[in-house]
Write a protein that holds these residues in place. Structure first.
Motif, PDB file in Angstrom:
ATOM      1  N   GLU A  60     -14.109   4.312  -3.776  1.00  0.00           N
ATOM      2  CA  GLU A  60     -13.459   5.420  -4.491  1.00  0.00           C
ATOM      3  C   GLU A  60     -13.501   6.728  -3.716  1.00  0.00           C
ATOM      4  N   THR A 221      -9.968  -4.167  -8.902  1.00  0.00           N
ATOM      5  CA  THR A 221     -11.110  -3.252  -8.767  1.00  0.00           C
ATOM      6  C   THR A 221     -12.391  -3.991  -9.117  1.00  0.00           C
ATOM      7  N   THR A 228     -16.955   2.479  -7.709  1.00  0.00           N
ATOM      8  CA  THR A 228     -15.764   1.647  -7.900  1.00  0.00           C
ATOM      9  C   THR A 228     -15.112   1.359  -6.555  1.00  0.00           C
ATOM     10  N   LEU A 230     -11.613  -0.510  -4.776  1.00  0.00           N
ATOM     11  CA  LEU A 230     -10.243  -0.929  -5.050  1.00  0.00           C
ATOM     12  C   LEU A 230      -9.807  -1.938  -3.998  1.00  0.00           C
ATOM     13  N   LYS A 234      -4.046  -1.809  -5.083  1.00  0.00           N
ATOM     14  CA  LYS A 234      -4.702  -0.613  -5.634  1.00  0.00           C
ATOM     15  C   LYS A 234      -5.341   0.225  -4.533  1.00  0.00           C
ATOM     16  N   ALA A 235      -5.814  -0.416  -3.472  1.00  0.00           N
ATOM     17  CA  ALA A 235      -6.368   0.324  -2.336  1.00  0.00           C
ATOM     18  C   ALA A 235      -5.275   1.137  -1.643  1.00  0.00           C
ATOM     19  N   LYS A 238      -4.296   4.095  -3.788  1.00  0.00           N
ATOM     20  CA  LYS A 238      -5.320   5.145  -3.687  1.00  0.00           C
ATOM     21  C   LYS A 238      -5.151   5.941  -2.395  1.00  0.00           C
TER      22      LYS A 238
END
Length: 348
Positions: A60, A221, A228, A230, A234-235, A238
């Motif tokens: 994160e 996740t 957290t 990812l 999702k990575a 981000k």
């Protein structure tokens, strides 16, 4: 196998146990161990059968290029290729941290005395895994990325495990410039040792690892040590948001890029190796995967050259618009790659 123990004064040392030099240092540690035991596995096969060839895991805070996936699951996969990994991997504070340092010290000495290779994370370089090839009455001797720099081969006292106290001159000077790094009694105690075991047949091992890659990507996740992480799409999402908001540090970004370029390069070689080792696979899907991962590797090569690893550290992401465009292309390409991985897994 040649004799593996050498004793120099009070130093107990494993001979022929060297640092393999991979950017993904956990994969590098496993390669170092297979070389020590003379297990004939290519780097690409290890990368693929650990799943890391196909994963993008982002913490994160965007600062842990070697942060995931969870080692317990990875070591279960490593058993499939013929290594039993035992050890400690615990985040702790205060007296618990001190107790775990002492426990790891006794376990490491015992393992090395039994001619078993040891490796540890955060023993010298933060978020990196190093091989522990020797010990004496003071502490550990490691081989790592900083081997070769002045004082890099000095002993690391056993009660500094988990504190990333590399003894090389560059790291010592850096720590002096960052006072808050000193006198910590918390962190990750991660020390392991390995013994050979009977490997699993290639086909069930492949099904196991691709199932792991699919599950982790679809999960998206996970949380470990109250942080957290990812995965996959999702990575990338981000990263894109962080790049837009100028929240990406060039130093850590460059380390991620090195690992991801290395991983995807080995994904290509792993898929080629699959074609020669396992019969009955859909070669058209494998070839599509090779082509897609070749495109991914090329994009990462461009990014890696745009943002090379440098010391002293630099934070600014220059050429931001081009960087974002490349990451967007990678986002789509990796989605296409994941679909192919799911196809291969479903066909097994």
């Amino acid at each position: 196998m040649s004799e593996n123990i050498g004793v120099n004064v009070n130093k107990v040392q494993l001979e022929n146990y060297n640092f393999s030099g991979l950017d993904a240092s956990l994969v590098g540690a496993i390669k170092s161990v297979t070389d020590y035991y003379q297990i004939p596995l290519t780097t690409s096969w290890i990368y693929g059968m650990m799943g890391i060839a196909f994963l993008h895991v982002l913490d994160e805070n965007l600062v842990e290029p070697n942060g995931g996936p969870t080692v317990q699951e990875v070591f279960r996969l490593v058993r499939n290729i013929g290594l039993e990994i035992d050890g400690l991997h615990v985040y702790a504070e205060g007296q618990d941290f001190i107790n775990l340092q002492a426990e790891a010290w006794e376990k490491a000495k015992q393992a090395i005395s039994l001619k078993q290779p040891v490796f540890a994370k955060n023993i010298d370089i933060g978020n990196q895994t190093s091989v522990v090839y020797a010990y004496d009455e003071v502490g550990y001797y490691t081989r790592t990325w900083h081997t070769g720099f002045e004082h890099s081969e000095d002993v690391i006292p056993w009660d500094l495990l988990g504190l990333s106290q590399c003894p090389c001159i560059n790291c010592v000077n850096y720590r002096k410039s960052v006072p808050q790094m000193a006198n910590s009694v918390s962190g990750l105690i991660s020390l392991h040792w390995a013994t050979p075991t009977q490997p699993v047949d290639d086909l069930p091992a492949l099904k196991d690892v691709l199932g792991f890659v699919v599950r982790l990507n679809e999960q998206g996740t996970y949380t470990w040590a109250e942080k957290t992480y990812l995965v996959g799409s999702k990575a990338y999402e981000k990263w894109l948001i962080a790049l837009e908001n100028n929240d990406v540090d060039k130093y850590f970004f460059s380390l991620f890029l090195e690992i991801l370029y290395e991983a995807r390069s080995h994904a290509i070689k792993f898929l080629k190796e699959l074609k020669g080792r396992i019969t009955g696979l859909n070669e058209q899907t494998i070839d599509e995967g090779i082509n897609k991962y070749s495109e991914v590797a090329l994009k990462y090569k461009i990014l890696k050259e745009m943002y090379p690893y440098e010391e002293p550290r630099q934070s600014e992401i220059k050429q931001k618009e081009r960087c974002i465009a490349l990451v967007e292309e990678l986002y789509q390409l990796e989605n296409d790659c994941f679909k192919l991985i799911k196809e291969i897994h479903a066909s097994l």
